[in-house]
Design a protein around this motif. Structure first.
Motif, short mmCIF file in Angstrom:
data_model
loop_
_atom_site.label_atom_id
_atom_site.label_comp_id
_atom_site.label_asym_id
_atom_site.label_seq_id
_atom_site.Cartn_x
_atom_site.Cartn_y
_atom_site.Cartn_z
N ASN A 113 56.67 -42.97 68.24
CA ASN A 113 56.55 -43.99 69.30
C ASN A 113 56.71 -45.42 68.34
O ASN A 113 56.15 -46.46 69.05
N ILE A 114 57.57 -45.47 67.52
CA ILE A 114 57.87 -46.77 67.06
C ILE A 114 58.51 -47.79 67.98
O ILE A 114 59.25 -47.46 68.93
N ASP A 115 58.11 -49.08 68.02
CA ASP A 115 58.46 -49.89 68.87
C ASP A 115 59.55 -50.82 68.19
O ASP A 115 59.58 -51.23 67.24
N PRO A 116 60.98 -50.84 69.10
CA PRO A 116 62.17 -51.57 68.09
C PRO A 116 61.95 -52.71 67.98
O PRO A 116 62.54 -53.52 67.00
N LYS A 117 60.97 -53.58 68.67
CA LYS A 117 60.44 -54.99 68.32
C LYS A 117 59.93 -55.25 66.94
O LYS A 117 59.74 -56.33 66.39
N GLN A 118 59.25 -53.92 66.46
CA GLN A 118 58.72 -54.13 65.19
C GLN A 118 59.42 -54.61 64.09
O GLN A 118 58.69 -55.39 62.99
N ILE A 119 60.64 -54.05 63.59
CA ILE A 119 61.36 -54.08 62.72
C ILE A 119 62.31 -55.37 62.69
O ILE A 119 63.30 -55.38 63.46
N ASP A 120 62.22 -56.25 61.81
CA ASP A 120 62.99 -57.40 61.56
C ASP A 120 64.04 -56.88 60.52
O ASP A 120 64.03 -57.15 59.42
N TRP A 121 65.19 -56.31 60.76
CA TRP A 121 66.39 -55.85 60.02
C TRP A 121 66.89 -56.95 59.05
O TRP A 121 67.17 -56.68 58.07
N HIS A 122 67.06 -58.00 59.84
CA HIS A 122 67.55 -59.13 58.89
C HIS A 122 66.75 -59.63 57.65
O HIS A 122 67.25 -59.51 56.63
N LYS A 123 65.48 -59.43 58.10
CA LYS A 123 64.52 -59.71 56.99
C LYS A 123 64.38 -58.55 55.90
O LYS A 123 64.56 -58.74 54.66
N VAL A 124 64.22 -57.49 56.42
CA VAL A 124 64.28 -56.27 55.39
C VAL A 124 65.29 -55.92 54.69
O VAL A 124 65.30 -55.61 53.53
N LEU A 125 66.75 -56.19 55.23
CA LEU A 125 68.04 -56.00 54.44
C LEU A 125 68.30 -57.09 53.65
O LEU A 125 69.23 -57.07 52.94
N GLU A 126 67.45 -58.25 53.31
CA GLU A 126 67.80 -59.56 52.52
C GLU A 126 67.86 -58.66 50.91
O GLU A 126 67.08 -58.17 50.65
N ASP A 127 68.85 -59.34 50.21
CA ASP A 127 69.20 -58.91 48.77
C ASP A 127 69.12 -57.18 48.65
O ASP A 127 68.74 -56.72 47.68
N CYS A 128 69.48 -56.44 49.69
CA CYS A 128 69.57 -55.03 49.78
C CYS A 128 70.99 -54.29 49.27
O CYS A 128 71.96 -54.88 49.65
#
Length: 334
Positions: A113-128
């Protein structure tokens, strides 16, 4: 350190002690795991920086699941909470000719039931430096598929290496999307493919056999259809019985076929998570070694996981290197 991001469901494993069937006992043990979380834990143990993205239940079970990942060095800042329950799976461990059996309770889980609005991929993928996904995640729900697609799209735009383990599970695809269509769409965004003829056949609707020639032909056809894929890695398993396995790894890197020596596990302690150990070993290997040693490292990581209880591989880099170097006696190290 290399930052590796994984995305997927965190599950609780519940199982009778030892090799008992559920109806034999009222004593159970539990572990936390989940395919992608297992990869993150193993990579953390190998010295990499890891961040797992997920949703868990907003209760003491979800807190314990996050704490479990934190204990092994996984960054849980992108694991969110939900009023839905944590996903579960139940395991009966087999022996000799009796197979282990698993049943899942995850249809209405927090992650599904994950909400697509929960994840900020730009932030998560910084320096990845690496993003890993499996085909289990988009099978769970439309929302999980959409969140994964968004993450892969952004990672691809950033030029981040992406490993895809399609892990097709027919029983999970129950929300209306066509599995082959979705997996091809997501593999198209990836750069490393973890799978062999079975997985290629599921994607391309082909009939390649298990032998090396067919693996090479299938890999070439996969790369032709999805040119972002640069290398294909596979793990082969020969199961004598539930407790005695032989494993070997092979790859096609676009121009050359490579394979490892076979490793024999004569007494399996825990079969669960061995494929995840292979994936983690491969990612670590590709981040630190050449193709040959990366393949050897992945195979050895898979082998040693068979000796470790729980879902995740807790072996160190030194322990895995010992296997590559032929130290297979299991003698006490003093």
């Amino acid at each position: 350190m290399n930052k590796v991001v994984t995305f997927g469901e965190v599950l609780m494993r519940i199982a009778p002690l030892g090799n008992k069937k559920l109806k034999q006992t009222n004593q159970l043990e539990y572990y936390f795991g989940g395919t992608e979380a297992n990869v993150a834990i193993s990579l953390s143990q190998l010295g990499n920086q890891t961040q797992h993205v997920s949703v868990v239940s907003d209760d003491f079970i979800g807190d314990a699941a996050k704490g479990f990942l934190q204990k092994f060095g996984v960054n849980t800042h992108s694991i969110y909470s939900s009023q839905h329950p944590l996903g579960l799976y139940f395991l009966e461990v087999g022996a000799v000719m009796r197979s282990s059996t698993i049943t899942y309770n995850r249809t209405h889980s927090a992650f599904s039931n994950i909400d697509p609005k929960q994840i900020d991929w730009h932030k998560v993928l910084e320096d990845c430096q690496w993003f890993h996904w499996t085909g289990i995640t988009p099978a769970l729900s439309l929302n999980a598929y959409q969140v994964l697609k968004d993450g892969l799209t952004i990672a691809s735009q950033k030029g981040i290496p992406i490993s895809a383990d399609p892990a097709y599970r027919s029983d999970l695809w129950n929300y209306g999307k066509d599995a082959r269509e979705v997996l091809n769409e997501l593999v198209k965004l990836s750069t490393i493919f973890i799978g062999g003829p079975n997985e290629i056949n599921e994607l391309l609707d082909t009939k390649f056999l298990y032998k090396n020639d067919d693996f090479i032909k299938g890999s070439k056809q996969l790369i032709e259809k999805h040119p972002n894929i640069k290398k294909v890695f596979d793990k082969t398993r020969n199961s004598i019985n539930a407790n005695w396995h032989k494993i070997q790894a092979r790859m096609w890197n676009g121009s050359e076929f490579l394979e490892t020596n076979e490793l024999e596990i004569t007494h399996v302690i825990d079969r669960i998570g061995t494929g995840d150990a292979y994936a983690a070993g491969l990612i670590h290997g590709l981040l630190h070694y050449d193709d040959t040693k990366a393949l050897q490292f992945a195979n050895a990581a898979c082998a040693i996981k068979h000796t470790i209880e729980g879902d995740a591989n807790l072996a160190t880099e030194r322990e895995i290197i010992n296997i590559i170097e032929g130290n297979l006696s299991g003698r006490i190290i003093r």
